[in-house]
Design a protein around this motif. Structure first.
Motif, short mmCIF file in Angstrom:
data_model
loop_
_atom_site.label_atom_id
_atom_site.label_comp_id
_atom_site.label_asym_id
_atom_site.label_seq_id
_atom_site.Cartn_x
_atom_site.Cartn_y
_atom_site.Cartn_z
N ARG A 311 0.84 -1.22 0.00
CA ARG A 311 0.00 0.00 0.00
C ARG A 311 0.87 1.25 0.00
NH1 ARG A 311 -2.60 -2.72 4.40
NH2 ARG A 311 -4.44 -3.91 3.70
N PRO A 315 -0.52 0.85 -4.59
CA PRO A 315 -1.76 0.09 -4.81
C PRO A 315 -2.63 0.01 -3.56
CG PRO A 315 0.14 -1.08 -5.68
CD PRO A 315 0.68 0.06 -4.86
N GLN A 316 -3.94 -0.06 -3.79
CA GLN A 316 -4.89 -0.28 -2.70
C GLN A 316 -5.07 -1.79 -2.53
OE1 GLN A 316 -8.53 1.97 -3.19
NE2 GLN A 316 -7.47 3.62 -4.28
N THR A 347 1.64 -7.73 -9.44
CA THR A 347 0.63 -6.68 -9.57
C THR A 347 1.28 -5.31 -9.60
OG1 THR A 347 -1.08 -8.01 -8.49
CG2 THR A 347 -1.35 -5.61 -8.43
N LEU A 348 2.22 -5.08 -8.67
CA LEU A 348 2.90 -3.79 -8.62
C LEU A 348 3.74 -3.56 -9.88
CD1 LEU A 348 3.57 -1.29 -6.90
CD2 LEU A 348 5.45 -2.60 -5.90
N ASP A 354 -1.26 2.46 -9.22
CA ASP A 354 -2.62 3.01 -9.08
C ASP A 354 -3.70 1.94 -9.20
OD1 ASP A 354 -1.57 5.59 -8.84
OD2 ASP A 354 -1.45 5.81 -11.02
N THR A 355 -3.33 0.69 -9.06
CA THR A 355 -4.32 -0.38 -9.20
C THR A 355 -4.91 -0.73 -7.83
OG1 THR A 355 -4.67 -2.59 -10.11
CG2 THR A 355 -2.65 -2.23 -8.86
N ARG A 356 -5.81 -1.69 -7.85
CA ARG A 356 -6.48 -2.15 -6.63
C ARG A 356 -6.39 -3.67 -6.62
NH1 ARG A 356 -10.33 -0.05 -3.12
NH2 ARG A 356 -11.69 -1.59 -2.13
N ASP A 374 -6.24 -8.48 -9.03
CA ASP A 374 -6.06 -7.03 -9.16
C ASP A 374 -6.95 -6.52 -10.28
OD1 ASP A 374 -4.53 -6.77 -11.80
OD2 ASP A 374 -3.18 -8.12 -10.72
#
Length: 435
Positions: A311, A315-316, A347-348, A354-356, A374
């Motif tokens: 976080r 990313p959230q 994912t990162l 800026d993803t979730r 994600d």
């Protein structure tokens, strides 16, 4: 204790086996066998020469044409010297091929032997027949040996008839059969002993090959494990550090406080990576005077900190846990942690800061289900990187899951997102096997 350890212990307890004389004799025998393998004709020629000197020369020097005591005197024909030399050569020369062609050598000697006794000639060189019979029992086939024994019985009967004028037939047959039996028995005993030694040498060579193979497999397995751990540690932490550094550089001018926070997070992440690397390297290298400092392997309880670091990079992350996860085996917890770590790192790396992401762990029905999904890059843009290819991370996740009879599935999710789902079997293996 293995068979070889037991044999070695037994040999060590035998006082004769370690005696210098027996050790010297063993070395001489080994050198003699090696010389025979290099020059086989030398021994064959030596045997022929020994038989000629010990048994042929006395017949050429002495006239001996009568055997036995005065009341049982047996008179034999003494052929001319040339004929005697021919008969002796027929008996002795075939011994040159006694190891390479034992059946042919025995047949040649037997033919000369029958011809000699049919002429009423007795020669000391007849001992060559026993040498040929011994060689056939040692080097020939058992089928040829059976025929040779039958021929030997017929020849013994012929000799007993020739000696019947001075000796009882039973006594002559007993002596001849005893000599033939001794030759066959010694040949078979030496043959069995050589077969046993050859089997032991073959098994020792096979065990040595298997030991080397096990060593190489163990080395390859350990290298794979270390490479997987290093990939998880370095790949994840460097991805977080790079993202934090990029974000901190971007926010340094607009929001110095955010830049300072990013630097603090970079330091914390770097220290954690260094600690994990130091722990792994301390296990790998030999321990010296000081033992390496060990720290517990990460588990499910550390997933909150992992999600917090992700976080901090942008990313959230929503983390959901169901079931009694803390009671799981430490190996399963480490495996789940690494799978989540690898999935969030991807994912990162591919979806951006800026993803979730949604992380779900559920232990139910003897299975642990790990799911990381994600939403992909913002705006539905395509994921960066070669998403169509499997990297080392996905391969490592599948290898980890396979240790617990689990599976890992990875593929596109809703929209431009990506989903990684692993299912681990928590049921103990009833066979107790490790595979």
């Amino acid at each position: 204790m293995s068979e070889y350890d037991t044999a070695a212990a037994g040999a060590g307890s035998d006082p004769l086996s370690g005696h210098p004389v027996f050790a010297r004799l063993a070395r001489i025998g080994q050198r003699a066998r090696q010389a025979d393998r290099d020059h086989p004709w030398v021994l064959d020629t030596a045997v022929v020469a020994a038989v000629f000197l010990l048994f042929c020369v006395p017949d050429l020097i002495h006239d001996g044409g009568e055997w036995g005591a005065r009341e049982h005197r047996i008179v034999f024909t003494r052929p001319p010297v040339a004929a005697m030399l021919a008969l002796q050569a027929g008996l002795v020369v075939p011994l040159l091929w006694r190891r390479r062609r034992p059946a042919a050598a025995f047949a040649a000697v037997m033919a000369v032997f029958v011809l000699q006794w049919s002429l009423g000639v007795a020669l000391r060189a007849d001992v060559a027949l026993l040498v040929a019979l011994y060689s056939l029992a040692l080097h020939g086939s058992l089928r040829h040996l059976a025929w040779a024994c039958a021929a030997m019985a017929g020849a013994a009967a012929l000799v007993a008839v020739e000696l019947s004028g001075g000796l009882p037939v039973g006594d002559a047959l007993f002596f001849l059969f005893s000599a033939a039996t001794a030759a066959v028995a010694v040949g078979i005993a030496v043959r069995i002993r050589r077969a046993q030694l050859a089997g032991l040498r073959e098994r020792a060579a096979r065990l040595e090959v298997e030991r080397d193979q096990r060593s190489r497999l163990a080395t390859a397995t350990e290298r794979t494990r270390v490479a997987r751990e290093m990939h998880d540690i370095i790949g994840h932490n460097l991805s977080v550090i790079v993202t934090l550094a990029d974000g901190g550089a971007y926010a340094a001018e607009a929001s110095p406080e955010r830049g300072r926070e990013a630097l603090l997070l970079i330091g914390e992440t770097s220290r954690q990576a260094l600690g994990e690397l130091r722990r792994m390297l301390g296990v790998l290298r030999d321990q010296g005077e000081q033992d390496p400092e060990f720290t517990p392997q990460p588990g499910i309880a550390d997933l909150d900190g992992l999600c917090a670091r992700i976080r901090a990079a942008g990313p959230q992350v929503v983390y959901t846990a169901r079931g009694e996860l803390e009671r799981l085996d430490r190996g399963v917890q480490l495996m789940a942690y690494r799978i989540v770590q690898e999935a969030l790192t991807n994912t990162l790396k591919h979806a951006g800061p800026d993803t979730r992401a949604h992380v779900t762990l559920a232990a139910e029905g003897g299975r642990l289900r790990v799911r990381v999904q994600d939403g992909g890059p913002p705006g539905g843009a395509a994921r960066s990187g070669p998403t169509g290819e499997e990297g080392h991370g996905l391969t490592g996740m599948r290898e980890r899951a396979a240790l617990y009879g689990g599976t890992v599935a990875a593929g596109p999710g809703p929209g431009a997102g990506w989903t990684v789902e692993a299912v681990l079997d928590l049921t103990p293996d009833p066979t107790g096997s490790l595979t």
